[in-house]
Write a protein that holds these residues in place. Structure first.
Motif, mmCIF file in Angstrom:
data_model
loop_
_atom_site.group_PDB
_atom_site.id
_atom_site.type_symbol
_atom_site.label_atom_id
_atom_site.label_comp_id
_atom_site.label_asym_id
_atom_site.label_seq_id
_atom_site.Cartn_x
_atom_site.Cartn_y
_atom_site.Cartn_z
ATOM 1 N N GLY A 178 0.819 -1.204 0.000
ATOM 2 C CA GLY A 178 0.000 0.000 0.000
ATOM 3 C C GLY A 178 0.850 1.250 0.000
ATOM 4 N N ASP A 179 0.180 2.394 -0.089
ATOM 5 C CA ASP A 179 0.898 3.667 -0.163
ATOM 6 C C ASP A 179 0.357 4.723 0.789
ATOM 7 O OD1 ASP A 179 -0.796 5.980 -1.817
ATOM 8 O OD2 ASP A 179 -1.482 3.947 -2.156
ATOM 9 N N GLY A 180 -0.945 4.707 1.087
ATOM 10 C CA GLY A 180 -1.580 5.823 1.774
ATOM 11 C C GLY A 180 -1.613 5.695 3.284
ATOM 12 N N ALA A 181 -2.064 6.766 3.931
ATOM 13 C CA ALA A 181 -2.188 6.765 5.386
ATOM 14 C C ALA A 181 -3.139 5.663 5.857
ATOM 15 C CB ALA A 181 -2.674 8.129 5.865
ATOM 16 N N GLY A 182 -4.165 5.371 5.046
ATOM 17 C CA GLY A 182 -5.110 4.319 5.395
ATOM 18 C C GLY A 182 -4.503 2.930 5.377
ATOM 19 N N ASP A 183 -3.296 2.779 4.790
ATOM 20 C CA ASP A 183 -2.617 1.485 4.755
ATOM 21 C C ASP A 183 -1.752 1.247 5.991
ATOM 22 O OD1 ASP A 183 -3.520 0.582 2.117
ATOM 23 O OD2 ASP A 183 -2.354 2.273 1.360
ATOM 24 N N TYR A 184 -1.662 2.256 6.855
ATOM 25 C CA TYR A 184 -0.873 2.105 8.079
ATOM 26 C C TYR A 184 -1.574 1.173 9.071
ATOM 27 C CZ TYR A 184 1.586 3.309 12.397
ATOM 28 O OH TYR A 184 2.299 3.249 13.572
ATOM 29 N N CYS A 185 -2.857 1.360 9.259
ATOM 30 C CA CYS A 185 -3.613 0.547 10.207
ATOM 31 C C CYS A 185 -3.506 -0.947 9.900
ATOM 32 C CB CYS A 185 -5.068 0.993 10.241
ATOM 33 S SG CYS A 185 -6.083 0.155 11.478
ATOM 34 N N PRO A 186 -3.750 -1.390 8.659
ATOM 35 C CA PRO A 186 -3.592 -2.819 8.384
ATOM 36 C C PRO A 186 -2.159 -3.314 8.547
ATOM 37 C CG PRO A 186 -4.008 -1.605 6.365
ATOM 38 C CD PRO A 186 -4.288 -0.666 7.498
ATOM 39 N N SER A 187 -1.182 -2.437 8.318
ATOM 40 C CA SER A 187 0.218 -2.848 8.472
ATOM 41 C C SER A 187 0.540 -3.260 9.903
ATOM 42 C CB SER A 187 1.152 -1.713 8.044
ATOM 43 O OG SER A 187 0.988 -1.401 6.668
ATOM 44 N N LEU A 188 -0.245 -2.745 10.853
ATOM 45 C CA LEU A 188 -0.031 -3.070 12.258
ATOM 46 C C LEU A 188 -0.655 -4.397 12.652
ATOM 47 C CD1 LEU A 188 -0.877 0.446 13.786
ATOM 48 C CD2 LEU A 188 1.396 -0.463 13.262
ATOM 49 N N ARG A 189 -1.437 -5.006 11.762
ATOM 50 C CA ARG A 189 -2.208 -6.206 12.107
ATOM 51 C C ARG A 189 -1.470 -7.515 11.818
ATOM 52 N NH1 ARG A 189 -7.577 -4.342 13.736
ATOM 53 N NH2 ARG A 189 -7.409 -2.092 13.439
ATOM 54 N N PHE A 190 -0.324 -7.434 11.161
ATOM 55 C CA PHE A 190 0.340 -8.659 10.722
ATOM 56 C C PHE A 190 1.371 -9.160 11.728
ATOM 57 C CE2 PHE A 190 -1.101 -6.514 6.826
ATOM 58 C CZ PHE A 190 -1.944 -7.510 6.350
ATOM 59 N N ASP A 194 4.915 -12.419 8.595
ATOM 60 C CA ASP A 194 4.321 -11.759 7.425
ATOM 61 C C ASP A 194 5.224 -10.640 6.913
ATOM 62 O OD1 ASP A 194 1.995 -13.376 7.665
ATOM 63 O OD2 ASP A 194 1.207 -12.029 9.200
ATOM 64 N N PHE A 195 4.755 -9.968 5.843
ATOM 65 C CA PHE A 195 5.547 -8.926 5.196
ATOM 66 C C PHE A 195 4.646 -7.750 4.817
ATOM 67 C CE2 PHE A 195 7.283 -13.074 4.427
ATOM 68 C CZ PHE A 195 8.634 -12.935 4.663
ATOM 69 N N VAL A 196 5.152 -6.548 4.984
ATOM 70 C CA VAL A 196 4.457 -5.371 4.470
ATOM 71 C C VAL A 196 5.377 -4.675 3.472
ATOM 72 C CG1 VAL A 196 2.989 -5.031 6.491
ATOM 73 C CG2 VAL A 196 5.220 -3.923 6.410
ATOM 74 N N MET A 197 4.757 -4.167 2.389
ATOM 75 C CA MET A 197 5.490 -3.481 1.339
ATOM 76 C C MET A 197 4.945 -2.059 1.192
ATOM 77 S SD MET A 197 5.976 -6.418 -1.629
ATOM 78 C CE MET A 197 6.476 -5.162 -2.826
ATOM 79 N N PRO A 198 5.395 -1.124 2.034
ATOM 80 C CA PRO A 198 4.945 0.264 1.910
ATOM 81 C C PRO A 198 5.677 0.958 0.762
ATOM 82 C CG PRO A 198 6.538 0.077 3.687
ATOM 83 C CD PRO A 198 6.317 -1.313 3.169
ATOM 84 N N ARG A 199 4.964 1.816 0.042
ATOM 85 C CA ARG A 199 5.599 2.563 -1.036
ATOM 86 C C ARG A 199 6.441 3.686 -0.435
ATOM 87 N NH1 ARG A 199 2.881 4.585 -6.787
ATOM 88 N NH2 ARG A 199 4.898 4.934 -7.807
ATOM 89 N N LYS A 200 7.700 3.729 -0.819
ATOM 90 C CA LYS A 200 8.644 4.690 -0.243
ATOM 91 C C LYS A 200 8.232 6.125 -0.535
ATOM 92 C CE LYS A 200 12.575 1.537 -0.792
ATOM 93 N NZ LYS A 200 13.857 1.307 -1.509
ATOM 94 N N ASN A 201 8.406 6.969 0.499
ATOM 95 C CA ASN A 201 8.139 8.407 0.396
ATOM 96 C C ASN A 201 6.671 8.732 0.134
ATOM 97 O OD1 ASN A 201 10.942 8.973 0.771
ATOM 98 N ND2 ASN A 201 11.282 8.486 -1.386
ATOM 99 N N PHE A 202 5.791 7.812 0.508
ATOM 100 C CA PHE A 202 4.354 8.033 0.491
ATOM 101 C C PHE A 202 3.870 8.017 1.948
ATOM 102 C CE2 PHE A 202 4.894 7.428 -3.917
ATOM 103 C CZ PHE A 202 3.734 7.831 -4.576
ATOM 104 N N PRO A 203 2.631 8.439 2.217
ATOM 105 C CA PRO A 203 2.186 8.581 3.615
ATOM 106 C C PRO A 203 2.382 7.357 4.490
ATOM 107 C CG PRO A 203 0.640 9.694 2.168
ATOM 108 C CD PRO A 203 1.637 8.996 1.273
ATOM 109 N N VAL A 204 2.109 6.147 3.980
ATOM 110 C CA VAL A 204 2.254 4.963 4.833
ATOM 111 C C VAL A 204 3.718 4.741 5.199
ATOM 112 C CG1 VAL A 204 2.464 3.296 2.921
ATOM 113 C CG2 VAL A 204 1.575 2.546 5.146
ATOM 114 N N TRP A 205 4.619 5.030 4.285
ATOM 115 C CA TRP A 205 6.060 4.911 4.541
ATOM 116 C C TRP A 205 6.475 5.868 5.655
ATOM 117 C CZ3 TRP A 205 10.139 1.860 3.345
ATOM 118 C CH2 TRP A 205 11.419 2.389 3.510
ATOM 119 N N ASP A 206 5.998 7.110 5.556
ATOM 120 C CA ASP A 206 6.338 8.118 6.567
ATOM 121 C C ASP A 206 5.819 7.717 7.943
ATOM 122 O OD1 ASP A 206 7.517 9.583 4.548
ATOM 123 O OD2 ASP A 206 5.746 10.838 4.205
ATOM 124 N N LEU A 207 4.599 7.181 8.003
ATOM 125 C CA LEU A 207 4.019 6.774 9.284
ATOM 126 C C LEU A 207 4.784 5.600 9.886
ATOM 127 C CD1 LEU A 207 0.231 7.047 8.376
ATOM 128 C CD2 LEU A 207 1.424 8.412 10.113
#
Length: 273
Positions: A178-190, A194-207
């Motif tokens: 994912g890329d957005g701020a809304g992808d931060y919450c699910p990233s905390l559930r794994f 498991d693995f998360v792939m945040p898009r660099k320099n996008f809101p989810v990466w920053d969070l």
């Protein structure tokens, strides 16, 4: 069938833009959109904009033609097809809408790759105009998530449901992109497996970068379609090698030492140069 479940965001992850903005901008309604946006949640604004498009004579066919021109990196489709061909269970969790996503996936020829799409309902009503509804009806009740999730959709709750429908016996491994701020919450559930792939320099990466220790899963960033494919293929191959090594080790223990063990490993996915 692989034991890997891959969950994709859609906007700025599978496609290389925001599908809502793309449709509004391409059809020439940006000023109207910007005027309405401060007055209500994004999801409600999109429904209002679809009403305005319809009242101005914009047809569903015209919207579809705009969606068919959506920008997407040329390595995304091969990556998705390869993951699907390897037996991975591919799903989408997106704050776009069902009509946009299904129209785009069908045009790209990858609809059959996904077993499930979780997004805001979007359908053509009897008057022939597109209606967009919230995934969580925030007019009735809040989803109650403390993370930066929009009122109409907490992706973390969607991931909870997906995880709860999968048997622990199956020992599924998750990859989330994912890329957005809304992808931060699910990233905390794994979990740490498991693995998360945040898009660099996008809101989810920053969070995530504010405190990476809050994310139990292994973090693998990516910046564009080529890196999207490279990282995803690497993770799939590594999981398959690891799981097959466990299977062979377990199988060996059940056989006598004089009995040879023959195991055909799945062919690793490859990335075109």
């Amino acid at each position: 069938m692989s034991n890997i479940v891959i969950v994709f965001d859609f906007d700025k992850t599978i496609i290389d833009c925001d599908s809502d903005n793309w449709v509004i901008d391409e059809l020439g309604f940006t000023d109207s959109f910007n005027h309405i946006l401060p007055t209500m949640p994004w999801n409600s604004v999109m429904d209002m904009m679809m009403m305005e498009l319809h009242s101005n004579g914009i047809t569903i066919e015209e919207i579809e033609k705009v969606l068919h021109r959506i920008p997407i990196h040329h390595r995304i489709i091969p990556a998705i097809k390869s993951a699907h061909a390897s037996g991975c269970d591919l799903r989408i969790v997106s704050d776009a809408n069902m009509f946009f996503i299904e129209t785009i996936l069908k045009h790209l020829g990858i609809s059959e790759c996904f077993t499930e799409i979780n997004t805001n309902p979007g359908y053509v009503n009897q008057q022939g105009r597109l209606t967009i509804l919230p995934y969580h009806d925030f007019n009735k009740a809040s989803h109650g998530c403390p993370n930066p999730c929009p009122p109409n959709m907490c992706k973390g709750l969607v991931i909870d449901r997906i995880q709860n429908t999968i048997s622990e016996v199956d020992n599924k491994r998750f990859i989330y992109l994912g890329d957005g701020a809304g992808d931060y919450c699910p990233s905390l559930r794994f979990r740490d497996m498991d693995f998360v792939m945040p898009r660099k320099n996008f809101p989810v990466w920053d969070l995530i970068c504010k405190d990476p220790s809050l994310v139990k899963a292994e973090i693998n960033g990516w910046c564009d379609g080529e890196e999207f494919e490279q990282v995803l293929v690497k993770l799939i191959n590594n999981i398959m090698i690891e799981e097959n090594a466990k299977f062979i080790s377990s199988d060996c223990k059940l056989q006598s030492l004089s009995t040879p063990v023959f195991e055909t490993l799945p062919k690793p996915l490859s990335v075109r140069p």
